[in-house]
Design an enzyme around this catalytic site. Sequence first.
Site, PDB file in Angstrom:
ATOM      1  N   CYS A  75       0.826  -1.221   0.000  1.00  0.00           N
ATOM      2  CA  CYS A  75       0.000   0.000   0.000  1.00  0.00           C
ATOM      3  C   CYS A  75       0.854   1.262   0.000  1.00  0.00           C
ATOM      4  O   CYS A  75       1.839   1.351   0.740  1.00  0.00           O
ATOM      5  CB  CYS A  75      -0.858   0.062   1.257  1.00  0.00           C
ATOM      6  SG  CYS A  75      -1.903  -1.355   1.448  1.00  0.00           S
ATOM      7  N   GLY A  87      -2.361 -10.667   2.915  1.00  0.00           N
ATOM      8  CA  GLY A  87      -2.072 -10.670   1.483  1.00  0.00           C
ATOM      9  C   GLY A  87      -0.667 -11.165   1.234  1.00  0.00           C
ATOM     10  O   GLY A  87      -0.425 -12.324   0.896  1.00  0.00           O
ATOM     11  N   ALA A 130      -4.392  -1.416  -6.044  1.00  0.00           N
ATOM     12  CA  ALA A 130      -4.452  -0.052  -6.578  1.00  0.00           C
ATOM     13  C   ALA A 130      -3.122   0.316  -7.234  1.00  0.00           C
ATOM     14  O   ALA A 130      -2.843   1.492  -7.464  1.00  0.00           O
ATOM     15  CB  ALA A 130      -4.795   0.924  -5.461  1.00  0.00           C
TER      16      ALA A 130
HETATM   17  P1  XMP Z   1      -0.780  -7.325   3.436  1.00  0.00           P
HETATM   18  O1  XMP Z   1       0.138  -6.488   4.231  1.00  0.00           O
HETATM   19  O2  XMP Z   1      -1.160  -8.588   4.153  1.00  0.00           O
HETATM   20  O3  XMP Z   1      -2.116  -6.464   3.269  1.00  0.00           O
HETATM   21  O4  XMP Z   1      -0.270  -7.600   2.051  1.00  0.00           O
HETATM   22  C1  XMP Z   1      -3.204  -6.897   2.480  1.00  0.00           C
HETATM   23  C2  XMP Z   1      -4.204  -5.764   2.351  1.00  0.00           C
HETATM   24  O5  XMP Z   1      -3.642  -4.636   1.705  1.00  0.00           O
HETATM   25  C3  XMP Z   1      -4.701  -3.855   1.138  1.00  0.00           C
HETATM   26  N1  XMP Z   1      -4.333  -3.498  -0.237  1.00  0.00           N
HETATM   27  C4  XMP Z   1      -4.015  -2.263  -0.643  1.00  0.00           C
HETATM   28  N2  XMP Z   1      -3.958  -1.083   0.012  1.00  0.00           N
HETATM   29  N3  XMP Z   1      -3.197  -0.015  -1.953  1.00  0.00           N
HETATM   30  C5  XMP Z   1      -3.566   0.053  -0.653  1.00  0.00           C
HETATM   31  O6  XMP Z   1      -3.500   1.129  -0.050  1.00  0.00           O
HETATM   32  C6  XMP Z   1      -3.223  -1.158  -2.694  1.00  0.00           C
HETATM   33  O7  XMP Z   1      -2.868  -1.177  -3.865  1.00  0.00           O
HETATM   34  C7  XMP Z   1      -3.649  -2.339  -1.992  1.00  0.00           C
HETATM   35  N4  XMP Z   1      -3.810  -3.638  -2.394  1.00  0.00           N
HETATM   36  C8  XMP Z   1      -4.220  -4.304  -1.294  1.00  0.00           C
HETATM   37  C9  XMP Z   1      -5.961  -4.705   1.181  1.00  0.00           C
HETATM   38  O8  XMP Z   1      -6.775  -4.229   2.226  1.00  0.00           O
HETATM   39  C10 XMP Z   1      -5.401  -6.086   1.460  1.00  0.00           C
HETATM   40  O9  XMP Z   1      -6.322  -6.974   2.063  1.00  0.00           O
END
Ligand code: XMP
Length: 467
Positions: free
Chosen positions: A304, A358, A386
């Site tokens: 993120c 994730g 995103a």
């Molecule tokens: P981890 O740290 O386990 O987090 O990889 C997974 C969560 O990250 C969020 N997510 C995003 N947040 N931009 C964001 O700000 C992104 O592109 C993005 N992709 C995933 C999402 O809540 C996920 O479950």
Amino acid sequence: MDKIKTGLSFDDVLLIPKKGIVSSRKEVDLRTKLTNNILLNVPIISANMDTVTESKMAIAMAQSGGIGFIHRFLSVEEQFNEVLKVKRSEGIIIDNPYTIKKDNTIKDATDFMHSHNINALIVVDKENAVEGILTSRDLVFEDKLNKKVYEVMTPKDKLITAEYGIKLNKAKEILHKNKIEKLPLIDSNFKLKGLITSSDIKKRGKFPNSSKDKKGRLRVGAAVGVKGDFLDRTEALISAGTDAIVVDVAHGHSNLAIKTTRQIKSKFDIDVISGNVCTSTGVKELIKAGADCIKVGVGPGAYCTTRIVTGCGVPQLTAIKECAKAAGKIPVIADGGIKNSGDIVKAIASGASSVMIGNLLAGTDESPGINLLKNGSKVKVGRGMASLGANIHRTKDYEEYVAEGVESLIPYRGKVIEVINQLTGGLRSGVSYNGARNLIGLRKNSEFIRITDKGMRESKPHDIGTI
Ligand code: XMP
């Protein structure tokens, strides 16, 4: 400015150990609520991201006792099929087995089997009456792909079937006695009603901790967006058997997310998980709209960049604490930023009922995508939903697209079950260090202590050589 709040994250704190009451961490009970209607045996959810959860991941997660949420960056039909694959993967009785017509070609059959990850098709006529069965064993040495299904199938007169409603033990006996793997279930007119497979019966013993619905099928959730086809998509996902719908939007405390939650709840009888939010008012408004669970986390995830790009967010530990308090009896998922099992202990101690992961699951055998080689080591691609990479084919004006996530290569992490075993092992120990035997006790007993950067340095391996 003197009224600025302090926000804490996982690495800012530790939990002060309490007198242990279990003699082995095996005694620790990890059961939790996903919603007030859905129980999980392990409080871990795989994230609805396109490099994390499709059917293979969701199957492995449910077998491990958690659950996976299928991402929404698929056509409605594709996402429907991913949910269906999970629901069909080890039900005791498969209600609507996949079928084919006898005049189809072997190529049609093998294409379908590959795309649906199955090894048998029941051959039926227009009225759904059984005419035979085609299994991958019939196709092993078959190289003429334009042959018709009826030329190679096991026909009706040689087929072993049973009446729908047969007891499981009796079905097992028939499979065993006839050395067959599939038992089509029929009614008095030979119409196809279901299927029992020996592999499903075997899997039942292999994964005793799995998360199952009332019909004995693995549990799964699926995400929808807040614009466009979300109502049609929800309807399709429910008909495929999803256990819950996830309203997936980065800024969940918004009119759109509230309206979407309300619309889905008023139109369908399904549990809805809404998010993402990081404040108590966000939680309350989504619950008022009907949410059965709240997903907490704005910007903590590994991929993120929301906090950097927008300047907005709340450090995850503080967000979980405030949101769980506001949610009361409605369960909360701590979504994003879990780097190790200790973070899971801290997330649950702060009030979360489960965590969403994730990155830690993205490099596994079961995550979508292919293994690549980098400097001789296996890697997989991981990316934020995103990020530019995840949106380039969906965006017309990609030069104007403002990404809130990044892409990265992730080291190969092995099988999901291996990752989950490490995480749940650490969580069990964490529960025991907190003088508890389950997650409710962990929450009740937990006492956080704030640490400094030096405390964190001391917490990690330090001052040792490399091997
Ligand atoms: P981890 O740290 O386990 O987090 O990889 C997974 C969560 O990250 C969020 N997510 C995003 N947040 N931009 C964001 O700000 C992104 O592109 C993005 N992709 C995933 C999402 O809540 C996920 O479950």
